[in-house]
Structure formats: structure tokens, C-alpha cells
Design an enzyme around this catalytic site. Structure first.
Site, short mmCIF file in Angstrom:
data_model
loop_
_atom_site.label_atom_id
_atom_site.label_comp_id
_atom_site.label_asym_id
_atom_site.label_seq_id
_atom_site.Cartn_x
_atom_site.Cartn_y
_atom_site.Cartn_z
N TYR A 76 44.45 31.36 36.10
CA TYR A 76 43.36 30.97 35.20
C TYR A 76 42.15 30.38 35.93
O TYR A 76 41.13 30.09 35.30
CB TYR A 76 43.88 29.99 34.15
CG TYR A 76 44.94 30.60 33.26
CD1 TYR A 76 44.61 31.55 32.30
CD2 TYR A 76 46.29 30.26 33.41
CE1 TYR A 76 45.57 32.13 31.50
CE2 TYR A 76 47.27 30.83 32.60
CZ TYR A 76 46.90 31.76 31.66
OH TYR A 76 47.86 32.36 30.86
N HIS A 95 40.04 36.64 26.95
CA HIS A 95 41.14 36.20 27.80
C HIS A 95 40.61 36.03 29.22
O HIS A 95 39.95 36.94 29.73
CB HIS A 95 42.29 37.21 27.80
CG HIS A 95 42.83 37.45 26.43
ND1 HIS A 95 43.60 36.52 25.77
CD2 HIS A 95 42.63 38.46 25.56
CE1 HIS A 95 43.88 36.97 24.56
NE2 HIS A 95 43.31 38.14 24.40
C1 DHK Z 1 45.62 32.50 27.86
C2 DHK Z 1 46.89 32.15 27.58
O1 DHK Z 1 47.22 30.88 27.38
C3 DHK Z 1 47.98 33.14 27.58
O2 DHK Z 1 49.02 32.78 26.71
C4 DHK Z 1 47.47 34.53 27.28
C5 DHK Z 1 45.18 33.90 27.96
C6 DHK Z 1 46.31 34.88 28.18
C7 DHK Z 1 44.02 34.05 28.94
O3 DHK Z 1 44.09 34.85 29.85
O4 DHK Z 1 43.03 33.35 28.75
O5 DHK Z 1 48.53 35.44 27.45
#
Ligand code: DHK
Length: 151
Positions: A24, A101
Site C-alpha cells: 500500500y 484501490h
Molecule cells: C484495500 C484493502 O484494504 C484491501 O482489502 C483490498 C484495497 C484492496 C486497496 O488496494 O486499496 O483488497
């Protein structure tokens, strides 16, 4: 071109910057809100930002924004893959909603490949990192301009 945009982040997105940074990234939720606000400002729009780890709070925020906002930038987190109720709330809100996402769920586990929310989404942006939120604002602002011109 004025208009309010709801920025809605779901479960665990308050942990951005700390949580699995290899997936992330290192930006925080505050960074996401600042980036999204900046992009909205460039279009003459404003952002109302809500993050919750609770499905019902997200649903309530969508209901409240019905009729008052030009659209929604929504990262539903894990609820993407599980929540019919959140899908129904997007529909009930009648908000043009761009699903964002940060990661690319299609390059991850199979259970992340299906999104309930996509059934009602104006567009889906995945894998662009936090920049995806800015792209989502561009789409909502451009649609808003088009609607104004055609009315
Ligand atoms: C964020 C999440 O918390 C995951 O559960 C999803 C998403 C993906 C993201 O890529 O921002 O699967």
C-alpha cells in the site's frame, strides 16, 4: 465549477503508511486526503472526507451525501469483496461513484478479484497507488462539467 465530493475510505485505510507498505506504500491517510483535496480544488470542487472501519458508518455517510454531493471517491477496503449492503448503499445514494484501490487486487489473491461495488461504479481505478484518488476526482469533475453543459 463548484461541487462537493465525498471521499470515503473503508476498513483499515486509517492504517495506511504503517500497514503492509510493500503493498500500500508509505503515504498516510492524511496524505491521501490532502492529495484528493488538492486535486478537487484544481477543479473548483471540495472534499468531505470520511474513513470508518465500520460498514454501517460507511453506509450512513453514503445516505447522507445523496442529493448534496456530485459524486463519491470510494475505497471500500476489504468490504469491496464481501459487502452487498455497501453496494446497495452506493445505489441508494445515486452518487456517481469511482471505486479506487491503491493496489491492483487482480494481481493478488483470488478472493480479491471480485468486487461487489464495481456493479454500481462509474469507473474503477486500481494499482495506481494513491494517485488513483486524484484520477477519480478528475473523472467526477469532468462528468459534472459535462452534465452542466448538457443541461
Ligand atoms: C484495500 C484493502 O484494504 C484491501 O482489502 C483490498 C484495497 C484492496 C486497496 O488496494 O486499496 O483488497
Amino acid at each position: 465549477m463548484s461541487g462537493r465530493i465525498l471521499l470515503l475510505n473503508g476498513p483499515n485505510l486509517n492504517m495506511l503508511g504503517l500497514r503492509e507498505p510493500e503493498i500500500y506504500g508509505e503515504a498516510t491517510l492524511d496524505d491521501v486526503v490532502a492529495l484528493t483535496r488538492e486535486q478537487a480544488r484544481a477543479h473548483g470542487c471540495t472534499i468531505d472526507a470520511v474513513q470508518s472501519n465500520h460498514e454501517g458508518d460507511l453506509i450512513d455517510a453514503l445516505h447522507r451525501a445523496r442529493g448534496t454531493h456530485i459524486g463519491c471517491v470510494l475505497n471500500p477496503g476489504g468490504l469491496t469483496h464481501t459487502s452487498v449492503a455497501l453496494l446497495d448503499a452506493v445505489k441508494a445514494s445515486e452518487l456517481s461513484t469511482v471505486e479506487v484501490h491503491i493496489s491492483n487486487p487482480h494481481a493478488r489473491e483470488a478472493f480479491r478479484h471480485h468486487s461487489y461495488i464495481s456493479l454500481a461504479a462509474r469507473a474503477v481505478i486500481a494499482g495506481a497507488g494513491i494517485q488513483g484518488y486524484a484520477f477519480a476526482v478528475d473523472i467526477l469533475a469532468a462528468d459534472h462539467v459535462s452534465r452542466k453543459i448538457s443541461n
